[in-house]
Design a protein around this motif. Sequence first.
Motif, PDB file in Angstrom:
ATOM      1  N   TYR A   2       0.820  -1.210   0.000  1.00 33.94           N
ATOM      2  CA  TYR A   2       0.000   0.000   0.000  1.00 33.94           C
ATOM      3  C   TYR A   2       0.857   1.265   0.000  1.00 33.94           C
ATOM      4  CZ  TYR A   2      -3.163   3.637   1.664  1.00 33.94           C
ATOM      5  OH  TYR A   2      -3.873   4.796   1.802  1.00 33.94           O
ATOM      6  N   ASN A   3       0.561   2.148  -0.940  1.00 37.10           N
ATOM      7  CA  ASN A   3       1.146   3.486  -1.008  1.00 37.10           C
ATOM      8  C   ASN A   3       2.675   3.442  -1.122  1.00 37.10           C
ATOM      9  OD1 ASN A   3       0.662   6.285  -1.141  1.00 37.10           O
ATOM     10  ND2 ASN A   3       1.121   6.561   1.030  1.00 37.10           N
ATOM     11  N   ASN A   4       3.200   2.313  -1.661  1.00 35.39           N
ATOM     12  CA  ASN A   4       4.645   2.160  -1.799  1.00 35.39           C
ATOM     13  C   ASN A   4       5.362   2.384  -0.474  1.00 35.39           C
ATOM     14  OD1 ASN A   4       6.965   1.534  -3.199  1.00 35.39           O
ATOM     15  ND2 ASN A   4       7.210   3.547  -4.134  1.00 35.39           N
ATOM     16  N   SER A   5       4.735   1.946   0.620  1.00 40.52           N
ATOM     17  CA  SER A   5       5.260   2.197   1.959  1.00 40.52           C
ATOM     18  C   SER A   5       6.483   1.343   2.254  1.00 40.52           C
ATOM     19  CB  SER A   5       4.178   1.887   3.001  1.00 40.52           C
ATOM     20  OG  SER A   5       4.698   2.000   4.312  1.00 40.52           O
TER      21      SER A   5
END
Length: 304
Positions: free
Chosen positions: A275-278
């Motif tokens: 998610y979200n390039n976290s």
Amino acid sequence: MGIDPSFPSAWRADAEQAVSEWNSIAGKRLRFVLVSPEFADITFSVAYLGGAYGQAEFPANGEPGHRVRIDPSIPTSLRKLVFVHELGHCFGFRHTNLYVNGEGAGTVGGNVITETPREDANSVMNSGSSPNQSQGWRGFSKYDVTGFQNLYPIFMSPGMYAPGTLMKIVARSTGQALTVEGNSYATDARIIQHPYNGTGNDQWLLQDAGNGYHKIISRNTGYALTVQYDSYTPGGQLIQHPYNGTGNDQWEIQEAGLGYYKIRARNSRQCVNVYNNSSSVGAPIIQYPYDGNANEQWYITFAQ
């Protein structure tokens, strides 16, 4: 691999053992055999190197480095280590201590491999200036093994490996593994990214689901990687759930280049995504349309 006729017969056993040591590493794509030098991709030979015990070529144009050259002055106690080390260069490894000894990245890489540190005092790929290189062969370090597996990862379709073979699935972007949150046994527990620890909630069985699809089954619970609520919405959460074969728990595994894979849901055609390039430990794993970013590309290799 081949051994040039110029190579002293007394050295041959060490060369053969060096090849065997690289072959002994499980969970990698490559395997090596000794053949006549005229048919070999990599050849051992003798050369006067002006002070260095060994020298090898780096890969180029999609092929390994073709030559390992060994100086006649090499001490018997160092032969096997040097042979292993120089083969590593042919596979694409730089010196592990290249930043410590001042080499720098140069023009042929110097990239830190996923799940390995910037420095490793026990690596066989340290340069001759490293103290551990004077002690002869002592085996690969933990990170030598991890680096080789991650540089040449293997993914085998169901039926190509023994039933029950456990795999780890690691995000390219972070080096963290696909994990059942909190080591939960609950139905619908979330899937997150987390540093690999080998406790079972980050180990998976890949099983044939038919028609080119796979089910991805948690070692601990026996539940399947599933898109929650059979959602078609980008950002839909991935969970563990008893396998039902309705398509939200069936996955197409496709090469994404450089040894990585994209994992695409059969129903939604969206891919497993951090998610979200976290980069955060515990970040949720979702489905999202594939766009080629590293947070949706995965190593799939043997669990340890």
